[in-house]
Design an enzyme around this catalytic site. Sequence first.
Site, PDB file in Angstrom:
ATOM      1  N   LYS A 184       0.844  -1.197   0.000  1.00 27.01           N
ATOM      2  CA  LYS A 184       0.000   0.000   0.000  1.00 27.01           C
ATOM      3  C   LYS A 184       0.876   1.243   0.000  1.00 27.01           C
ATOM      4  O   LYS A 184       1.429   1.635   1.012  1.00 27.01           O
ATOM      5  CB  LYS A 184      -0.935   0.036   1.225  1.00 27.01           C
ATOM      6  N   GLU A 258       9.813   1.699  10.478  1.00 25.51           N
ATOM      7  CA  GLU A 258      10.846   2.697  10.146  1.00 25.51           C
ATOM      8  C   GLU A 258      10.160   4.045  10.267  1.00 25.51           C
ATOM      9  O   GLU A 258       9.374   4.425   9.397  1.00 25.51           O
ATOM     10  CB  GLU A 258      11.338   2.502   8.711  1.00 25.51           C
ATOM     11  N   CYS A 292      13.767  11.061   6.278  1.00 27.11           N
ATOM     12  CA  CYS A 292      13.760  10.602   7.670  1.00 27.11           C
ATOM     13  C   CYS A 292      15.139  10.787   8.287  1.00 27.11           C
ATOM     14  O   CYS A 292      15.273  11.061   9.462  1.00 27.11           O
ATOM     15  CB  CYS A 292      13.353   9.140   7.726  1.00 27.11           C
ATOM     16  N   GLU A 391      10.029  16.798  14.176  1.00 28.26           N
ATOM     17  CA  GLU A 391      10.423  16.538  12.797  1.00 28.26           C
ATOM     18  C   GLU A 391       9.664  17.488  11.876  1.00 28.26           C
ATOM     19  O   GLU A 391       8.436  17.474  11.853  1.00 28.26           O
ATOM     20  CB  GLU A 391      10.090  15.081  12.436  1.00 28.26           C
TER      21      GLU A 391
HETATM   22  P1  NAD Z   1       2.549   8.802   7.069  1.00 26.73           P
HETATM   23  O1  NAD Z   1       2.745   8.175   8.382  1.00 26.73           O
HETATM   24  O2  NAD Z   1       1.594   9.939   6.960  1.00 26.73           O
HETATM   25  O3  NAD Z   1       2.051   7.750   5.974  1.00 26.73           O
HETATM   26  C1  NAD Z   1       2.805   6.624   5.625  1.00 26.73           C
HETATM   27  C2  NAD Z   1       1.902   5.564   5.029  1.00 26.73           C
HETATM   28  O4  NAD Z   1       1.015   5.078   6.033  1.00 26.73           O
HETATM   29  C3  NAD Z   1       1.020   6.051   3.894  1.00 26.73           C
HETATM   30  O5  NAD Z   1       0.940   5.030   2.929  1.00 26.73           O
HETATM   31  C4  NAD Z   1      -0.311   6.248   4.578  1.00 26.73           C
HETATM   32  O6  NAD Z   1      -1.411   6.146   3.706  1.00 26.73           O
HETATM   33  C5  NAD Z   1      -0.303   5.091   5.558  1.00 26.73           C
HETATM   34  N1  NAD Z   1      -1.205   5.246   6.712  1.00 26.73           N
HETATM   35  C6  NAD Z   1      -1.611   6.391   7.321  1.00 26.73           C
HETATM   36  N2  NAD Z   1      -2.437   6.089   8.358  1.00 26.73           N
HETATM   37  C7  NAD Z   1      -2.543   4.751   8.405  1.00 26.73           C
HETATM   38  C8  NAD Z   1      -3.235   3.843   9.257  1.00 26.73           C
HETATM   39  N3  NAD Z   1      -3.992   4.262  10.277  1.00 26.73           N
HETATM   40  N4  NAD Z   1      -3.107   2.521   9.025  1.00 26.73           N
HETATM   41  C9  NAD Z   1      -2.336   2.064   8.024  1.00 26.73           C
HETATM   42  N5  NAD Z   1      -1.654   2.877   7.165  1.00 26.73           N
HETATM   43  C10 NAD Z   1      -1.761   4.204   7.370  1.00 26.73           C
HETATM   44  O7  NAD Z   1       4.017   9.165   6.612  1.00 26.73           O
HETATM   45  P2  NAD Z   1       4.421  10.045   5.395  1.00 26.73           P
HETATM   46  O8  NAD Z   1       3.982  11.431   5.760  1.00 26.73           O
HETATM   47  O9  NAD Z   1       3.965   9.418   4.136  1.00 26.73           O
HETATM   48  O10 NAD Z   1       6.013   9.949   5.438  1.00 26.73           O
HETATM   49  C11 NAD Z   1       6.774  10.827   6.172  1.00 26.73           C
HETATM   50  C12 NAD Z   1       7.215  10.174   7.462  1.00 26.73           C
HETATM   51  O11 NAD Z   1       7.883   8.945   7.184  1.00 26.73           O
HETATM   52  C13 NAD Z   1       8.220  11.008   8.206  1.00 26.73           C
HETATM   53  O12 NAD Z   1       7.913  11.001   9.575  1.00 26.73           O
HETATM   54  C14 NAD Z   1       9.532  10.280   7.966  1.00 26.73           C
HETATM   55  O13 NAD Z   1      10.501  10.484   8.946  1.00 26.73           O
HETATM   56  C15 NAD Z   1       9.097   8.871   7.896  1.00 26.73           C
HETATM   57  N6  NAD Z   1      10.098   8.079   7.160  1.00 26.73           N
HETATM   58  C16 NAD Z   1      10.878   7.199   7.849  1.00 26.73           C
HETATM   59  C17 NAD Z   1      11.873   6.470   7.184  1.00 26.73           C
HETATM   60  C18 NAD Z   1      12.772   5.509   7.917  1.00 26.73           C
HETATM   61  O14 NAD Z   1      13.409   4.699   7.261  1.00 26.73           O
HETATM   62  N7  NAD Z   1      12.847   5.552   9.230  1.00 26.73           N
HETATM   63  C19 NAD Z   1      12.034   6.640   5.819  1.00 26.73           C
HETATM   64  C20 NAD Z   1      11.211   7.550   5.150  1.00 26.73           C
HETATM   65  C21 NAD Z   1      10.233   8.245   5.828  1.00 26.73           C
END
Ligand code: NAD
Length: 499
Positions: A184, A258, A292, A391
Site C-alpha cells: 500500500k 521505520e 527521515c 520533525e
Molecule cells: P505517514 O505516516 O503519513 O504515511 C505513511 C503511510 O502510512 C502512507 O501510505 C499512509 O497512507 C499510511 N497510513 C496512514 N495512516 C494509516 C493507518 N492508520 N493505518 C495504516 N496505514 C496508514 O508518513 P508520510 O507522511 O507518508 O512519510 C513521512 C514520514 O515517514 C516522516 O515522519 C519520515 O521520517 C518517515 N520516514 C521514515 C523512514 C525511515 O526509514 N525511518 C524513511 C522515510 C520516511
Amino acid sequence: MSLREMLGKQPKSVTSHVGGRFVGAEGTPIEVVDPAQEAVIALLHEADGDEVDAAVAAARSAFDTGPWRGASITERQRVLMAIHDRIMDHAAELAELETINTGIPLTQTQGMHVPRAAHNFRFFAETINQLGGEAFTQERDVLSLVTHEPVGVCALIGPWNMPLGLTAMKIAGALAFGNTCVVKPSELTPLTVARLVELVADLLPDGVLNLVNGRGQVTGAALVSHPGIDMASFTGGTETGRAILTALAKGIKRPAMELGGKSASIVFSDADLDYALDGTLLGSFMNNGQMCLAGSRIFVQRPVADAFIERFAARTRNLKVGDPLQRGTEIGPMINRAQSERMLRYAETGAGEGARLLAGGAPYPGGNRGFFAQPTAMLAPDNGLAICQEEIFGPFATLQVFDEEEEVIAKANDSDFGLVGYVWTEAMERGLRVSSALRTGTVLVNTPIVRDLRTGFGGYKMSGLGREGAKGSRAMFTEEKATIIARGKRTFPAMGVSG
Ligand code: NAD
C-alpha cells in the site's frame, strides 16, 4: 508531448492489482497532484475493505498453495534479477514519473532513487545465497539446527518521500525470503509503485505481489487490521506507526517500523570545515529536506561556529529552488500546501521561542504555482525549542553552538528520536567515541548519506522497531525455526513405569 503534459491532459487511472489482475475502477477517485504545477496527474481508485480482503486472500492463497514459497533459491534469484533489469530498462521513465509526483529533483530520482530501487532486488538476490542458518553441536547427543522460513503474507506500507526506493526495499526483501505481499503506497505518491507492479506482473506467479491504493485511514487501516496478514512493514510517521502497532497488537502480528527522525549533525572544530559544510548542506536539503535521516539539527563547536554558520546561511540562501524536472534545480516543491505551510509556521514558532532566522522562512517568491517554500536555516539558542525537537520534514535546518564533547553528546541524545547521528571530525578516535555514545541506529562519520544494505537501517527510541538490511530484513521477513535432532537413542527418565 512531455510525460508531465500527457498526465496533465489525461490523468492516469491507478487501480489495485489483486491475484494477477488490475481491478476496481468504481467509486469517486482520489486526485493525485503534481506538487510543482498543482495539476491533477492521476485518479486513484481507493480500495475498500472488500478489495483489501480480496488482496489478502490472493496473497494467502499464493503463499499457502502457490509455487513461490517453495521455489529454489536459483529460481528466486532469477526472478529478482529480472525485476532489477526491468526497472533499469525503464529507469528514465520511472525517474521522471517519481519527480513529477513527488517534486524531488530529477537529478536525485535519476541518480539515486531509481538505481537504488533496482539495486534492492540485485542485493537480495545475492544475499539469499549468502545468509546461512546455524548448527549447534555442543550437546553430544543432539544436533540443533536453526533455519529461517518465510513469515507468510506481508503488508508493506510506504511513505511519500521516497516512494519507489523505500517500497522496493520492502518488496525485494519480502519476495527474496519466499513471502507473498500486499503493498500500500502513500495516496499522495502512488504512481511509481503502481508502474513497478505493472512492469513486473508477468515475472511473478499470480497473487505473490498485490497492490492496494487509498488513504491510510481507509485502505491502510483495513490492511493492517486484517487477520489474514502475518506481519506489517511500515515506513512513515511516528504517530501513524503508533496507530499501526495498536492494530497489529490485536492479532499479535509482527511489526517492522521505520519511523521519523530529528538527526543531529555534530561539527567539531577539528573537522575539515569545507567538507563538513558540503556534507551538512546535503544532509539537510537533499530530497527537498523531506528525509527521515535528514541531519538537519546541526551543532557547531564554538571556535569555528561564527564562520561556519555564516557560510551555511549564505549557501542556504543560494540553493536553487525551482521546477524539479529542470537540471540544476536543487530544491523542488514540498509535497503539498499543508506541508509547505507547516514548515513556514515552524519559522514563526522558532522566532517566537528566540531563534534567529538566518535564511528563508518565507514562501518562495518565484512562480505562482506549486508548493514551494524557501529553504530555511535558524540559529537556535536551546535544544529544547520545538524546531530542534519536532520533525519538520522540509528544507529546514537548525544550528546550535556547543563547547564540549560531553555537552554535545547529551544534547544530540536529548531527542525522542534516534535514527541517525552525523559526526564531522578529523580525529578518528573521537569519531568512534562519539559514535558509541549516540543513541541512534546509524552513525555516519565524515560523510552524508551512505546506505550500505549489508548493514541494518532503523531507529532507537521513537524512530522505529527492527532493521532493514541483510540480516535485519531476514529477521523481519522470516520465522526462525529450531529443529533439535537426536543423534542416537538418548537416555531420559522413563515415566509411568512403576505404580
Ligand atoms: P505517514 O505516516 O503519513 O504515511 C505513511 C503511510 O502510512 C502512507 O501510505 C499512509 O497512507 C499510511 N497510513 C496512514 N495512516 C494509516 C493507518 N492508520 N493505518 C495504516 N496505514 C496508514 O508518513 P508520510 O507522511 O507518508 O512519510 C513521512 C514520514 O515517514 C516522516 O515522519 C519520515 O521520517 C518517515 N520516514 C521514515 C523512514 C525511515 O526509514 N525511518 C524513511 C522515510 C520516511
